[in-house]
Design an enzyme around this catalytic site. Structure first.
Site, PDB file in Angstrom:
ATOM      1  N   SER A 313      89.023  53.499 -44.883  1.00 27.58           N
ATOM      2  CA  SER A 313      89.626  52.207 -44.257  1.00 27.58           C
ATOM      3  C   SER A 313      90.344  52.425 -43.772  1.00 27.58           C
ATOM      4  O   SER A 313      90.269  53.090 -42.151  1.00 27.58           O
ATOM      5  CB  SER A 313      90.303  51.181 -45.809  1.00 27.58           C
ATOM      6  OG  SER A 313      90.312  50.333 -44.888  1.00 27.58           O
ATOM      7  N   ASP A 324      87.545  58.919 -30.892  1.00 21.16           N
ATOM      8  CA  ASP A 324      87.061  58.565 -29.474  1.00 21.16           C
ATOM      9  C   ASP A 324      87.600  59.019 -28.559  1.00 21.16           C
ATOM     10  O   ASP A 324      86.467  59.345 -27.938  1.00 21.16           O
ATOM     11  CB  ASP A 324      87.035  57.570 -29.706  1.00 21.16           C
ATOM     12  CG  ASP A 324      85.850  56.848 -30.771  1.00 21.16           C
ATOM     13  OD1 ASP A 324      84.993  57.575 -31.367  1.00 21.16           O
ATOM     14  OD2 ASP A 324      85.942  55.499 -31.168  1.00 21.16           O
ATOM     15  N   LYS A 338      84.772  52.071 -45.489  1.00 18.96           N
ATOM     16  CA  LYS A 338      84.798  51.504 -45.783  1.00 18.96           C
ATOM     17  C   LYS A 338      85.568  50.402 -44.379  1.00 18.96           C
ATOM     18  O   LYS A 338      86.854  50.998 -43.848  1.00 18.96           O
ATOM     19  CB  LYS A 338      86.121  50.941 -46.728  1.00 18.96           C
ATOM     20  CG  LYS A 338      86.508  49.087 -46.811  1.00 18.96           C
ATOM     21  CD  LYS A 338      88.139  49.337 -47.820  1.00 18.96           C
ATOM     22  CE  LYS A 338      88.403  47.725 -48.028  1.00 18.96           C
ATOM     23  NZ  LYS A 338      89.092  47.001 -46.626  1.00 18.96           N
TER      24      LYS A 338
END
Length: 487
Positions: A313, A324, A338
């Site tokens: 999460s 990224d 999650k």
């Protein structure tokens, strides 16, 4: 901006016994989104009447209706739940990082409570409870038939009170009986130390309200004594998540201001949101920007982020953002997966519903739900292998889990019998890894990477990755040669 934070944004993993993430609260929406299904409501009323008139003993109206609400919400996905007065109060108290309980991160499997991970320095951790243990009894009450919320309520309680857990452990024939004394647990979400000259270790164990400020304090202390840091390892292993502002703030420490950190998407307009590296998204109640006095080098110092199957999460948001932007090398094993946001809708003065309202996406638009973050460098927990991580559950293993939203979930690869037996044998002598020490194999591999030295990568996983890459390349070549693509 005002509407975006009006709802509770909870990105924590499952339910943690004695560990609850902090969030913001909103009143339940009053609008009716669709006509009520009258026939089904009549059936519900008929069943209610039958129970009241025919059941072997009287049942209170409140109990029946509360259980009906609880069942309706919990049937949606593993992270939606009805919060009664006690559970709602515990959730609010969790914003301060103080809670009474045992310190176990749990889920459900085959009707039993499954230990996902004990929290460091808690009664459960000190008693030797292991990931993968199944809790079958709480005192004299069988867990079978209880909901996860009901089991959690029984495990929580006032500090200094006792509870006896009966545990089934794979490859152990007899049940294990452990008596624990509940404590007021204060989770220290941030730890740090210099691993060796020039290389620092920062650990975030959970994302709470104080996490961003605490991490800033640790970084400033390290740089005050060691101004020429050559590399940083951010350790998010077994971090089950927590609050969204914490994930945004931690990401913002290492990324340029105004960088997109995460976006969310769901049915409601307010769930379609974007969150940036700006104080209004991570500063919370503080007036000043907690990141204002960080050393400038923190934005460019070489980094490794350590993750594993217990990273979920909020920790996946941080790992995904840094991956990224190519700000850090992600190392370890694939994360939990999650990728959903829970909103707390208050339905009375002291009750609420925790409802999954959105999926979240990394800056490049990747959905983490039921998939997780795949590390840039796959490194096992120990030189001998990935410990007992192969036996641990992921989001995709949970019953009724939310799908990825982009493509159908691919079935998880299961261990063959020989691999599983080997892991079970190793689990007998499993000891928790001493994170942040010279005995921490993954950490030392991270330091080697920062120094440009060779690593010991996960051989099997690397071979699988090469095969996947080869298959993907072959598939692309075949596609390019099809008549539909020829010109």
């Amino acid at each position: 901006m005002g509407n975006k934070f009006r709802n509770i944004l909870l990105v924590g993993l499952g339910i943690v016994v004695g560990v609850v993430a902090s969030i913001q609260f909103s009143a339940m929406a009053q609008k009716q989104t669709a006509p009520l299904p009258l026939d089904e409501l009549r059936q519900l009323a008929d069943v209610f009447g039958l129970i009241k008139s025919d059941y072997v003993e009287p049942v209170e109206d409140k109990k029946l209706l509360t259980e009906a609400i609880s069942g309706m919400v919990s049937s949606l996905d593993p992270h939606s739940a009805y919060l009664d007065k006690k559970a709602f109060q515990e959730l609010k108290e969790g914003t301060q990082g103080r809670f009474g309980g045992l310190g176990i991160e749990v889920g459900m499997e085959d009707g039993y409570v499954k230990v996902i991970s004990p929290i460091e320095d808690t009664p459960a951790y000190r008693a030797g409870i292991k990931p993968g243990d199944l809790i079958t009894k709480l005192d004299s009450t069988s867990v079978k038939g209880l909901s996860l919320d009901e089991a959690v309520k029984k495990m929580r309680g006032d500090p200094n009170t006792k509870i006896t857990l009966t545990i089934a452990r794979k490859n152990v024939t007899k049940p294990i009986v452990i008596t624990l004394v509940r404590e007021e647990i204060q989770v220290k979400s941030v730890k740090s130390r210099m691993v060796e000259p020039g290389y620092a270790w920062l650990r975030v164990a959970q994302f709470q309200e104080p996490t961003v400020e605490d991490l800033v304090s640790h970084i400033n202390r390290i740089y005050a004594k060691n101004p020429n840091i050559k590399g940083i390892v951010l350790d998010l292993r077994n971090d089950p998540g927590g609050i969204l502002p914490g994930a945004i703030g931690v990401s913002s420490i290492f990324l340029p201001k105004d960088s997109l950190i995460v976006s969310t998407d769901g049915q409601l307009p307010e769930s379609k949101a974007t969150f940036y590296a700006r104080p209004e998204y991570y500063a919370g109640r503080t007036i000043n920007d907690p990141l204002a006095k960080l050393p400038a080098q923190i934005k460019t110092v070489p980094m490794v982020v350590l993750v594993n199957i217990g990273s979920a999460s909020a920790s996946e948001i941080v790992a995904g953002a840094l991956q990224d932007y190519k700000r850090a090398t992600i190392m370890g094993s694939q994360t939990f997966g999650k990728g959903s946001v829970q909103t707390i809708r208050q339905i009375s003065e002291d009750t609420a519903v925790k409802l999954t309202t959105a999926r979240y996406y990394t800056p490049n638009g990747r959905s983490i739900q039921a998939k997780g973050i795949v590390p840039d460098l796959l490194v096992d927990e120990t030189p001998e292998g990935d410990g007992i991580n192969g036996l641990r559950v992921r989001e995709a293993d949970l019953s009724k889990h939310l799908t990825n939203g982009e493509e159908e979930d691919r079935p998880e690869e299961r261990l063959d019998t020989e691999e599983e037996m080997k892991l079970l044998e190793n689990a007998k002598n499993y000891k928790p890894i001493e994170y942040g020490t010279k005995k921490d194999f993954q950490l030392m591999q991270a330091i080697n990477h920062l120094k440009g030295k060779p690593l010991k990568l996960s051989k099997t996983k690397m071979e699988d990755k090469k095969t996947e890459a080869k298959d993907a390349k072959t598939g692309k070549q075949k596609q390019e040669k099809t008549p539909e693509n020829s010109k």
